[in-house]
Design a protein around this motif. Structure first.
Motif, PDB file in Angstrom:
ATOM      1  N   ILE A  42      -4.531   5.876  14.351  1.00 16.87           N
ATOM      2  CA  ILE A  42      -5.280   4.612  14.237  1.00 16.87           C
ATOM      3  C   ILE A  42      -6.650   4.887  13.601  1.00 16.87           C
ATOM      4  N   VAL A  43      -7.281   5.998  14.030  1.00 15.45           N
ATOM      5  CA  VAL A  43      -8.557   6.390  13.437  1.00 15.45           C
ATOM      6  C   VAL A  43      -8.366   6.742  11.956  1.00 15.45           C
ATOM      7  N   LEU A  44      -7.261   7.416  11.642  1.00 12.27           N
ATOM      8  CA  LEU A  44      -6.970   7.755  10.244  1.00 12.27           C
ATOM      9  C   LEU A  44      -6.929   6.507   9.367  1.00 12.27           C
ATOM     10  N   VAL A  45      -6.221   5.489   9.840  1.00 10.37           N
ATOM     11  CA  VAL A  45      -6.103   4.253   9.072  1.00 10.37           C
ATOM     12  C   VAL A  45      -7.488   3.626   8.893  1.00 10.37           C
ATOM     13  N   HIS A  46      -8.269   3.631   9.955  1.00 12.62           N
ATOM     14  CA  HIS A  46      -9.626   3.076   9.890  1.00 12.62           C
ATOM     15  C   HIS A  46     -10.453   3.803   8.827  1.00 12.62           C
ATOM     16  N   LEU A  47     -10.343   5.138   8.801  1.00  8.47           N
ATOM     17  CA  LEU A  47     -11.091   5.936   7.836  1.00  8.47           C
ATOM     18  C   LEU A  47     -10.614   5.675   6.402  1.00  8.47           C
ATOM     19  N   ALA A  48      -9.303   5.498   6.253  1.00  7.22           N
ATOM     20  CA  ALA A  48      -8.747   5.224   4.925  1.00  7.22           C
ATOM     21  C   ALA A  48      -9.269   3.884   4.412  1.00  7.22           C
ATOM     22  N   VAL A  49      -9.299   2.899   5.301  1.00  9.67           N
ATOM     23  CA  VAL A  49      -9.808   1.581   4.905  1.00  9.67           C
ATOM     24  C   VAL A  49     -11.262   1.705   4.446  1.00  9.67           C
ATOM     25  N   LYS A  50     -12.058   2.463   5.195  1.00 13.64           N
ATOM     26  CA  LYS A  50     -13.461   2.634   4.837  1.00 13.64           C
ATOM     27  C   LYS A  50     -13.631   3.402   3.519  1.00 13.64           C
ATOM     28  N   ALA A  51     -12.754   4.376   3.293  1.00 12.26           N
ATOM     29  CA  ALA A  51     -12.893   5.245   2.117  1.00 12.26           C
ATOM     30  C   ALA A  51     -12.718   4.478   0.813  1.00 12.26           C
ATOM     31  N   PHE A  52     -11.876   3.444   0.827  1.00 13.65           N
ATOM     32  CA  PHE A  52     -11.542   2.781  -0.433  1.00 13.65           C
ATOM     33  C   PHE A  52     -12.024   1.339  -0.516  1.00 13.65           C
ATOM     34  N   TYR A  53     -12.718   0.895   0.517  1.00 19.55           N
ATOM     35  CA  TYR A  53     -13.213  -0.474   0.564  1.00 19.55           C
ATOM     36  C   TYR A  53     -14.089  -0.775  -0.658  1.00 19.55           C
ATOM     37  N   PRO A  54     -14.018  -1.941  -1.286  1.00 26.38           N
ATOM     38  CA  PRO A  54     -13.222  -3.108  -0.913  1.00 26.38           C
ATOM     39  C   PRO A  54     -11.790  -3.103  -1.435  1.00 26.38           C
ATOM     40  N   LEU A  80      -1.384  -4.358  12.541  1.00 25.02           N
ATOM     41  CA  LEU A  80      -2.340  -3.583  11.751  1.00 25.02           C
ATOM     42  C   LEU A  80      -1.971  -3.599  10.262  1.00 25.02           C
ATOM     43  N   VAL A  81      -0.692  -3.367   9.995  1.00 21.27           N
ATOM     44  CA  VAL A  81      -0.202  -3.333   8.618  1.00 21.27           C
ATOM     45  C   VAL A  81      -0.463  -4.673   7.928  1.00 21.27           C
ATOM     46  N   LYS A  83      -2.794  -6.841   8.754  1.00 21.49           N
ATOM     47  CA  LYS A  83      -4.231  -7.050   8.612  1.00 21.49           C
ATOM     48  C   LYS A  83      -4.807  -6.329   7.396  1.00 21.49           C
ATOM     49  N   ILE A  84      -4.391  -5.085   7.170  1.00 21.67           N
ATOM     50  CA  ILE A  84      -4.998  -4.307   6.072  1.00 21.67           C
ATOM     51  C   ILE A  84      -4.219  -4.442   4.769  1.00 21.67           C
ATOM     52  N   GLY A  85      -3.117  -5.166   4.811  1.00 16.39           N
ATOM     53  CA  GLY A  85      -2.343  -5.381   3.594  1.00 16.39           C
ATOM     54  C   GLY A  85      -1.715  -4.111   3.040  1.00 16.39           C
ATOM     55  N   ALA A  86      -1.279  -3.223   3.942  1.00 18.54           N
ATOM     56  CA  ALA A  86      -0.671  -1.965   3.499  1.00 18.54           C
ATOM     57  C   ALA A  86       0.851  -2.093   3.484  1.00 18.54           C
ATOM     58  N   LYS A  87       1.489  -1.197   2.760  1.00 15.97           N
ATOM     59  CA  LYS A  87       2.942  -1.140   2.768  1.00 15.97           C
ATOM     60  C   LYS A  87       3.350  -0.182   3.875  1.00 15.97           C
ATOM     61  N   LEU A  88       4.398  -0.562   4.626  1.00 15.24           N
ATOM     62  CA  LEU A  88       4.873   0.296   5.711  1.00 15.24           C
ATOM     63  C   LEU A  88       6.312   0.737   5.461  1.00 15.24           C
ATOM     64  N   TYR A  89       6.530   2.057   5.549  1.00 16.38           N
ATOM     65  CA  TYR A  89       7.894   2.576   5.539  1.00 16.38           C
ATOM     66  C   TYR A  89       8.225   3.059   6.944  1.00 16.38           C
ATOM     67  N   ILE A  90       9.487   2.892   7.336  1.00 14.57           N
ATOM     68  CA  ILE A  90       9.903   3.383   8.643  1.00 14.57           C
ATOM     69  C   ILE A  90      11.045   4.370   8.467  1.00 14.57           C
ATOM     70  N   GLY A  91      10.871   5.554   9.026  1.00  9.73           N
ATOM     71  CA  GLY A  91      11.956   6.541   9.037  1.00  9.73           C
ATOM     72  C   GLY A  91      12.572   6.504  10.421  1.00  9.73           C
ATOM     73  N   SER A  92      13.875   6.294  10.497  1.00 14.69           N
ATOM     74  CA  SER A  92      14.484   6.087  11.801  1.00 14.69           C
ATOM     75  C   SER A  92      15.256   7.322  12.267  1.00 14.69           C
ATOM     76  N   VAL A  93      14.883   7.819  13.442  1.00 17.39           N
ATOM     77  CA  VAL A  93      15.590   8.964  14.010  1.00 17.39           C
ATOM     78  C   VAL A  93      17.031   8.562  14.348  1.00 17.39           C
ATOM     79  N   GLN A  94      17.201   7.302  14.820  1.00 18.97           N
ATOM     80  CA  GLN A  94      18.544   6.810  15.129  1.00 18.97           C
ATOM     81  C   GLN A  94      19.436   6.902  13.886  1.00 18.97           C
ATOM     82  N   ALA A  95      18.877   6.522  12.732  1.00 24.64           N
ATOM     83  CA  ALA A  95      19.662   6.583  11.491  1.00 24.64           C
ATOM     84  C   ALA A  95      20.030   8.025  11.160  1.00 24.64           C
ATOM     85  N   SER A  96      19.103   8.962  11.396  1.00 23.94           N
ATOM     86  CA  SER A  96      19.416  10.375  11.147  1.00 23.94           C
ATOM     87  C   SER A  96      20.552  10.845  12.049  1.00 23.94           C
ATOM     88  N   ILE A  97      20.545  10.362  13.304  1.00 20.35           N
ATOM     89  CA  ILE A  97      21.603  10.736  14.241  1.00 20.35           C
ATOM     90  C   ILE A  97      22.931  10.126  13.778  1.00 20.35           C
TER      91      ILE A  97
END
Lengths: 302, 421
Positions: A42-54, A80-81, A83-97
Motif C-alpha cells: 500500500i505504501v509502495l502504491v502511495h509512493l508511485a503515485v507521488k513519484a509521477f504526479y500529476p 484503490l485501483v 481511485k488511482i486509475g491504474a490497471k490491475l492484473y490478477i495471477g490466480s494460484v487456483q488457476a495454476s493448480i
C-alpha cells in the motif's frame, strides 16, 4: 510562510524510494508493481503515485491471488485501483493448480504461500514483465539483509545471492539479457516502524484488518489464526471470538493475528514501538526452517 | 513514546569496517541490543544457537549472521544492511567484511555513508587492515571517521595503550587528509563506551559511540552551493486537466533550488528560469539536496533523461575526457581493448579506458606506474573517453555528480566504481 519540505528521516526514505520508482520507469520497458494488499505494498502504491504526479503511475499493478485472501483485502484493492486509475492484473494460484502447474499442499497446516512462486513467475512471463516492484524490506528477515534495490533474476526467475551486482551511490544497473528480469525494492531501507510512521504522517487509508476487530480465531503453535472454510482444525484446537488485528497481511493460512485494541494509526505506532517480537514472528511460513526465506527467495519468491 | 516525536528524527548512514577478529559483529550486536532494537524472537534464536555451540555468554555477533552459505563458512561475503533507531535518529548500517579480498564490498558500503566506524584492536594497534580501511574511507570521501579502539578490556583499560594508538592514527588522518576524525576507547563485548559510559576508563572524558552517532552534525556535509539537478524522468500527463504540464523529475544532487532561479540546461546550454517546484500536490518554495521533486521551467526547452539543470554562473565541467580513481570489482581484469558502459547521474553512455595512469597500493599508498594490470579489488587511476561529453564535478566536491560506475557490455555486470578527479 515559506513552504519547504521538513526533511526528517521519513522524507529522506521517501525521497530515496521515489527516486527508485522513477529509475524503474526510466530503465525498464514493462515493469509491474506487486500488490498484496499488505501495508508495504500500500505504501509502495502511495509512493508511485507521488513519484509521477500529476501523471498516472506508468505501470500496472499485479496481485497474486492465493484464493485464500481476506475479503477486506480484495475490497480494498479494487477501491484503490479505481481511485488511482491504474490497471490491475490478477495471477490466480487456483488457476495454476487447475492447470497442473502447481500442486496443492494437503492436510493440517497446508498453505498456498509457497505455490504463489509458480503463479508469480508464470504471470510475469505472460505479461512479459521485465521488472517486478516489491515491498520487501531488508529489516524483515536475515536473508533479505543483503538484498539489493535492483535484484537480478536469471531466465528461470531465480535469485543467486552470490551473483548480485554491487550497488554504489544511487547508480542502479538494470541491464539484463532477454528473458531475465529484475525485482526492485524501493523501500529496502525502511523498517516496520518507518512504514507505520509514514502511514501516519501521510494519513494513508488502511484496510480494516489492520485495526482491531472481533474475529473468530484459533491458536496454533502459539499464533492466532483466522477461522476460514479451508482451514482444517487439529484436535484440541478451538474457535474463540477475540479482539484482534493484523500486523502483517499474507493469505489467511499464514497470517497471524495480534490481540489488540488499537483502533487508530497513532495507537498502532505505539503498539509497534512497544512490541518485543518481530512482525515475521507471526508468519508461520517463516517458521518452517531457519533458512526458509533464503530458499524461497532463490526459487523466485517475492 | 510521543506519537509525533518521530517527525524530528534525522537519518544517519554509516559503514563499519573491520576484520573477522576485531569484534565488528559484536559491536553491531551491542548497538542493536543496547538500543533495544532486537526483538525477543531474534534473541531467543541466538541464545539457542549460542547454547548449541557451547558458549556461556550470548554471542551477539550471531545477530548479524547472514546467508546460510556464510553461516556454513563462518564468514561474511557481502554487504549487509542493518537498522536501528533511537528517539533522535534512525541509523542505517552498511556492514562490510574487512578482509582484503572484499575491498570492493567496503567501497560499496562506503559509497552511501556519512560516517565510517573503523575498528582497531587495542592489543594489536594499527595494522595493515587499519591502513586499508582508512584509505578507503578517504578515497570515498566519507565526511566523518570514528576510530573505535576496541577490546580495551584485554589491555587492562590502560590509557597509555589508547594514547599511543591514537597518536599513530592521528598521523594517518593527516596523511590521508580526512575531513573529520574521532577516537573512542571501547569494549564492544562488555559495552564500555558503546551505549553507556565506561566505569573502567575514568581518564576518558569524551562521548560514547552511540551519543556521537546520535549528535554528530551531518547537515553541513551536504553541498548547498553548487546547483545541480540531473533530470531523471520527464512527466507529461496524457490527461485533459494537465495538457500543458511538463515537469522534470529528479533528485537534487546539490545546491538549493527556488522558483525564479536563473538556470542553464545541459547539454543544450539554453537558459531559462524555474517556474515552479512541485512536490506531489504542493508547489514548494525551496528544494534541498537529496530531495526528490519535479521542476517546471518558464520556457519550453527540450530536455530528456540524462540532461541537467544547473544554476547560471556556477556550472559543472563539460568534457568527454577525464581522469578518475576506480576500484575494480570484477573477476575479469580491466581490459583496455574493450568498450564499457558508463553510468553517471542519470546518464548512460559508451566509453573506452584510454589509459591506466597508475595503480595505488592500498596499504603503502604508493603509486605503481609500472604494473598496470588492474584486477579485482585493486585501486587505479585511469583516463576515460566517453562517446559524448558528460557534466561533472570532482568527487571531492560533489559525491553525486562526481561518481560513476562502469558496466561490462557483454555480461551487464557492474565492473568498477569511479570517483572523478
Amino acid at each position: 510562510m515559506t513552504k519547504i519540505i521538513n526533511h526528517n528521516h521519513l522524507r529522506e526514505l521517501e525521497s530515496e524510494a521515489i527516486f527508485v520508482m522513477r529509475e524503474i520507469a526510466a530503465q525498464f520497458e514493462k515493469p509491474v508493481l506487486l500488490f498484496s494488499g499488505g501495508k508495504d505494498s500500500i505504501v509502495l502504491v502511495h509512493l508511485a503515485v507521488k513519484a509521477f504526479y500529476p501523471a498516472r503511475i506508468p505501470f500496472p499493478l499485479l496481485h497474486i491471488d492465493t484464493g485464500h485472501n481476506f475479503q477486506e483485502t480484495l475490497d480494498y484493492r479494487d477501491e484503490l485501483v479505481e481511485k488511482i486509475g491504474a490497471k490491475l492484473y490478477i495471477g490466480s494460484v487456483q488457476a495454476s493448480i487447475d492447470k497442473g502447474r502447481a500442486t496443492e499442499e494437503m492436510g493440517v497446516g497446508a498453505s498456498r504461500n509457497k505455490l504463489q512462486t509458480v503463479t508469480l513467475l508464470d504471470t510475469l512471463e505472460e505479461l512479459k514483465a521485465d521488472a517486478a516492484i516489491g515491498g520487501g524490506r531488508r529489516d524483515e528477515e536475515k536473508a533479505r539483509a543483503k538484498e539489493r534495490f535492483f535484484s537480478h533474476r536469471d531466465a528461470f526467475g531465480q535469485w543467486d545471492p552470490k551473483n548480485q551486482r554491487p550497488e554504489l551511490w544511487n547508480l542502479f544497473n538494470g541491464k539484463k539479457n532477454m528473458g531475465e528480469h529484475f525485482r526492485v525494492f524501493p523501500i529496502s531501507n525502511w523498517t516496520e516502524m518507518d512504514v507505520w510512521q509514514y502511514i501516519l504522517m501521510e494519513n494513508i487509508p488502511m484496510p480494516s484488518l489492520y485495526y482491531t476487530h472481533k474475529r473468530r480465531v484459533f491458536m496454533r503453535d502459539g499464533i492466532w489464526l483466522a477461522e476460514a472454510p479451508f482451514m482444517e482444525l487439529k484436535e484440541g484446537e478451538e474457535i474463540v471470538e477475540l479482539d484482534v488485528r493484523c500486523r502483517t497481511i499474507g493469505d489467511i493460512s499464514c497470517t497471524g493475528l495480534n490481540l489488540s485494541t488499537a483502533d487508530n494509526l497513532e495507537d498502532i505506532v505505539k503498539e509497534v514501538a512497544a512490541s518485543r517480537v518481530t512482525e515475521r514472528g507471526g508468519r508461520s511460513d517463516d517458521k518452517r526452517s531457519e533458512a526458509a526465506m533464503e530458499d524461497r527467495k532463490k526459487e523466485g519468491y517475492f | 513514546m510521543d506519537s509525533k516525536a518521530y517527525l524530528d528524527m534525522s537519518l544517519l548512514r554509516f559503514t563499519t569496517a573491520g576484520s573477522v577478529d576485531d569484534g565488528k559483529s559484536t559491536l553491531i550486536g551491542r548497538l542493536l541490543y543496547d538500543s533495544k532494537s532486537i526483538f525477543e524472537d531474534q534473541l531467543l534464536a541466538i541464545e539457542e544457537t549460542s547454547k548449541r555451540k557451547g558458549q556461556v555468554d550470548v554471542d551477539l555477533s550471531l545477530l548479524t549472521d547472514g546467508l546460510r552459505a556464510e553461516r556454513e563458512q563462518g564468514i561474511t561475503i557481502d554487504v549487509a544492511y542493518r537498522y536501528f533507531a533511537t528517539p533522535l535518529r534512525k541509523f542505517i548500517i552498511a556492514d562490510t567484511p574487512g578482509h582484503i579480498q572484499y575491498t570492493r564490498n567496503m567501497v560499496t558500503g562506503a559509497s552511501t555513508a556519512n560516517l565510517a566506524i573503523i575498528l582497531v584492536d587495542a592489543r594489536n594497534g594499527v595494522l595493515e587492515q587499519t591502513l586499508r580501511h582508512t584509505f578507503i574511507a578517504s578515497l570515498l570521501n566519507i565526511p566523518h571517521v570514528v576510530f573505535c579502539i576496541n577490546k580495551m578490556d584485554l589491555v587492562g583499560y590502560k590509557k597509555e595503550t589508547y594514547d599511543s594508538i591514537k597518536k599513530e592514527l592521528e598521523q594517518l588522518v593527516v596523511k590521508l587528509n580526512l575531513r573529520d576524525a574521532r577516537f573512542i576507547p571501547i569494549s564492544a563485548k562488555y559495552g564500555d563506551n558503546v551505549v553507556d559510559a565506561s566505569e573502567h576508563m575514568d581518564w576518558y572524558s569524551g562521548t560514547t559511540l552511540l551519543h556521537l552517532l546520535e549528535t554528530i552534525e551531518i547537515n553541513h556535509d551536504l553541498n548547498m552551493t553548487d546547483g545541480r539537478f540531473p533530470v531523471q524522468y520527464v512527466i507529461r500527463p496524457q490527461q485533459k486537466d494537465y495538457h500543458d504540464y511538463r515537469g522534470y523529475a529528479g533528485r537534487i544532487a546539490s545546491g538549493i533550488f527556488k522558483p525564479g532561479d536563473k538556470v542553464k540546461v545541459l547539454p543544450s546550454e539554453l537558459t531559462t528560469e524555474i517556474k515552479a517546484i512541485d512536490f506531489y500536490q504542493e508547489e514548494i518554495d525551496e528544494a534541498l539536496p537529496s530531495q526528490s521533486v519535479t521542476i517546471r521551467l518558464a520556457n519550453e526547452i527540450d530536455i530528456s533523461r540524462g540532461g541537467m539543470i544547473v544554476h547560471q554562473g556556477n556550472e559543472p565541467t563539460i568534457s568527454n575526457n577525464f581522469t578518475l580513481d576506480i576500484c575494480w570489482f570484477n573477476e575479469k581484469p580491466l581490459d583496455l581493448s574493450k568498450k564499457y558502459l558508463l553510468r553517471h547521474t542519470t546518464n548512460e553512455l559508451k566509453c573506452i579506458i584510454k589509459e591506466v595512469n597508475y595503480r595505488t597500493n592500498i596499504v603503502t599508498y604508493e603509486k605503481d606506474f609500472a604494473d598496470k594490470n588492474i584486477k579485482m579489488n585493486e585501486i587505479a587511476n585511469i583516463t576515460l573517453v566517453t562517446a559524448k561529453p558528460i557534466f561533472y564535478d570532482s568527487y571531492r566536491k560533489n559525491r553525486t555528480t562526481g561518481s560513476v560506475i562502469l558496466i561490462d557490455e557483454g555480461t551487464n555486470e557492474t565492473v568498477a566504481a569511479g570517483m572523478i578527479n
